[in-house]
Enzyme design. Structure first.
Site, PDB file in Angstrom:
ATOM      1  CG  HIS A   1      36.190  43.297  43.810  1.00 22.56           C
ATOM      2  ND1 HIS A   1      37.465  43.034  44.246  1.00 22.56           N
ATOM      3  CD2 HIS A   1      36.322  44.072  42.703  1.00 22.56           C
ATOM      4  CE1 HIS A   1      38.341  43.630  43.455  1.00 22.56           C
ATOM      5  NE2 HIS A   1      37.664  44.264  42.515  1.00 22.56           N
TER       6      HIS A   1
ATOM      7  CD  GLU B   1      36.129  38.679  44.083  1.00 20.29           C
ATOM      8  OE1 GLU B   1      35.842  39.733  44.661  1.00 20.29           O
ATOM      9  OE2 GLU B   1      37.292  38.256  43.965  1.00 20.29           O
TER      10      GLU B   1
ATOM     11  CD  GLU C   1      39.655  45.410  49.617  1.00 20.31           C
ATOM     12  OE1 GLU C   1      39.243  44.296  50.009  1.00 20.31           O
ATOM     13  OE2 GLU C   1      40.360  45.553  48.600  1.00 20.31           O
TER      14      GLU C   1
ATOM     15  NE  ARG D   1      38.641  40.594  40.278  1.00 24.72           N
ATOM     16  CZ  ARG D   1      39.326  40.924  41.369  1.00 24.72           C
ATOM     17  NH1 ARG D   1      38.966  40.432  42.549  1.00 24.72           N
ATOM     18  NH2 ARG D   1      40.372  41.727  41.299  1.00 24.72           N
TER      19      ARG D   1
ATOM     20  NE  ARG E   1      43.735  38.449  43.853  1.00 25.60           N
ATOM     21  CZ  ARG E   1      42.976  38.641  44.931  1.00 25.60           C
ATOM     22  NH1 ARG E   1      42.038  39.551  44.900  1.00 25.60           N
ATOM     23  NH2 ARG E   1      43.154  37.915  46.012  1.00 25.60           N
TER      24      ARG E   1
ATOM     25  CD  GLU F   1      43.455  46.912  47.212  1.00 24.67           C
ATOM     26  OE1 GLU F   1      44.460  46.949  46.487  1.00 24.67           O
ATOM     27  OE2 GLU F   1      42.777  45.875  47.359  1.00 24.67           O
TER      28      GLU F   1
ATOM     29  CG  ASP G   1       9.908  68.710  44.153  1.00 22.67           C
ATOM     30  OD1 ASP G   1       9.485  67.798  43.413  1.00 22.67           O
ATOM     31  OD2 ASP G   1      10.317  69.806  43.724  1.00 22.67           O
TER      32      ASP G   1
ATOM     33  CD  GLU H   1      36.791  42.191  47.988  1.00 22.33           C
ATOM     34  OE1 GLU H   1      37.625  42.888  47.359  1.00 22.33           O
ATOM     35  OE2 GLU H   1      36.792  40.950  47.961  1.00 22.33           O
TER      36      GLU H   1
ATOM     37  CD  GLU I   1      39.397  47.763  45.411  1.00 20.37           C
ATOM     38  OE1 GLU I   1      39.995  46.677  45.501  1.00 20.37           O
ATOM     39  OE2 GLU I   1      39.236  48.369  44.319  1.00 20.37           O
TER      40      GLU I   1
END
Length: 476
Positions: free
Chosen positions: A271, A361, A222, A363, A342, A214, A53, A133, A135
């Protein structure tokens, strides 16, 4: 794992497999499954599939909900958590039709595969490879309530700083508040847990680059993995979450990918590193470009940055997502790109210098996303950027090679910001989705369903009183 039914049947017999489990992905990105005895697994299963379903998966209205799923033999694996020997595999959703069933266009795996096919058909590249990555938090206790007369939650982690004065079972060595990054044992009590999960991942063909504690003190971890193609990595993202959650339960703990489970601690992102290849050659490298990036890479970034607000509806699809995207916790809040920064939503790792490793990357995504939709949406935005030669520098998206968190208020207003709420992201998706519907990759009905589904989430969230509101307003 298998290329044919004969290979699968032989394996089932040799390994004394008793059950075959079929794993399915619903609209929101949760696993669903159905199991049959191994001796019932035959050619008919692969040809006609197994009925289910679809309305209960969030895919279709009830009056048109009968569908089938057909297992993908290449995804088969032995489930390490089942007491009875079980071979599991992911299924693809098909619409029942005469004379032949056909792929359901809203099926998450179909969307991801369609996006990859679209990339090839444009002639831009043969594939996009990505490396997420992961986390997440591992806690020792979680309880919560959202009843009309009471609401709240309680979280505990033995290693948390708030337990340093506990008079029972306390040996000290607590993880400092916002100070867990790369901490070693004895503070890092989850080292062996991560290693056990890593071995499970490796056994399932998910190659791990490394794991570590982390920033978040109370159990934030991580695990970063090696690159793979879009659909492959979406499968492996789902599998990684499955292994982490079930291993935590097996050890009497609980794992969550919620972006912001704890106030005033670092949140959980996902990320995503990415590259394009054609004929085996990397397309993102140019030794003379900004940070050694090619025009193709810059245009790809330009497309992502142009559409990033709409992308957030797929990459950050929970109300909790936007409690992570705030200043001060290494999460992006502004729309721009930079090298080794970052605080920027797109970061170019300075350490990736070789042509075949040159990448960037994104983020802002987090683990509440449906990875098939999120990865496909990012790819579609990047393709749009290349097709229309969207230069991120000309568009004013950077490079921002400075700390965006410390800008003056006067300078901050000059830089565009990510959405601050899920509702804002949904508004952006409603206005900006043509890049997703190119070649029918994202069906218009899927976008409509997504908006309906997520707006229901935001309505429920905004109407519920919170403990913080009682703390702030009860006495007024």
């Amino acid at each position: 794992m298998f290329k044919s039914l004969e290979e699968a049947k032989k394996f089932i017999e040799e390994e004394d497999i008793k059950m075959v489990d079929f794993m399915m992905i619903d609209l929101n990105g949760r696993w669903r499954h159905l199991t049959i005895p191994a001796d019932r697994f035959d050619e008919d299963t692969l040809r006609n599939g197994i009925g289910f379903d679809g309305s209960n998966y969030g895919f279709a209205p009830v009056e048109k909900s009968d569908m089938v799923f057909v297992p993908d033999l290449s995804t088969a694996y032995i489930d390490p958590f089942m007491e009875i020997p079980t071979l599991a595999m992911i299924g693809d959703v098909y619409v029942i039709s005469v004379p032949e069933n056909y792929r359901f266009d809203q099926d998450p795996r179909n969307v991801a595969k369609h996006a990859e096919e679209y990339l090839k058909n444009t002639g831009i590249a043969d594939e996009m490879i990505i490396g997420p990555e992961f986390e997440f938090h591992v806690f020792d206790h979680i309880s919560y309530s959202t009843e009309p007369h009471q609401s709240g939650f309680k979280i505990d982690a033995g290693q948390a700083d708030w337990n340093k004065n506990d008079e029972e079972d306390n040996l000290g060595y607590k993880m400092p508040h916002k100070g867990g990054y790369h901490m070693a044992p004895p503070q890092d009590v989850l080292y062996d847990f991560r290693s056990r999960v890593t071995m499970l991942m490796e056994n399932q063909g998910i190659k791990v680059k490394y794991h570590h504690h982390e920033v978040g003190g109370p159990g934030q971890l991580e695990i970063e993995v090696e690159f793979g193609s879009v659909t492959e990595m979406a499968d492996k993202t789902m599998m990684t979450k499955y292994l982490i959650k079930n291993q935590a339960i097996a050890e009497g703990r609980t794992a969550t990918f919620m972006p912001k489970p704890l106030y005033d601690e670092a949140g959980n992102g996902m990320h995503i590193h990415m590259q394009l290849f054609k004929d085996g050659k990397p397309l993102f490298y140019d030794e003379n470009g900004y940070s050694q990036l090619s025009d193709t890479a810059m245009y790809f970034m330009g497309g992502i940055l142009k559409h990033i607000k709409a992308l957030c509806a797929f990459t950050n699809p929970s109300t909790n997502s936007f409690k992570r995207l705030v200043p001060g916790y290494e999460a992006p809040v502004t729309i721009g790109f930079a090298t080794a920064n970052r605080s920027s939503v797109i970061r170019i790792p300075a350490y990736a210098k070789d042509p075949d490793k040159k990448r960037f990357e994104v983020r802002n995504p987090d683990g509440t996303c449906n990875p098939y939709y999120a990865y496909a949406a990012i790819l579609m935005a990047g393709i749009d950027g290349i097709k229309n030669k969207m230069d991120p520098v000309e568009a004013g998206f950077g490079p921002y090679d400075f700390n965006l968190y410390t800008l003056s208020d006067q300078d901050k207003v000059k830089i565009k910001s990510l959405p601050k709420t899920l509702d804002e992201a949904l508004d952006e998706l409603e206005k900006d989705n043509e890049f997703l519907t190119e070649s029918g990759v994202f069906p218009e009905r899927l976008i409509e369903l997504w908006l309906e589904n997520k707006r229901a989430d935001t309505k429920k969230h905004t109407q519920m009183p919170t403990p913080m509101e009682f703390d702030m307003y009860y006495d007024l």
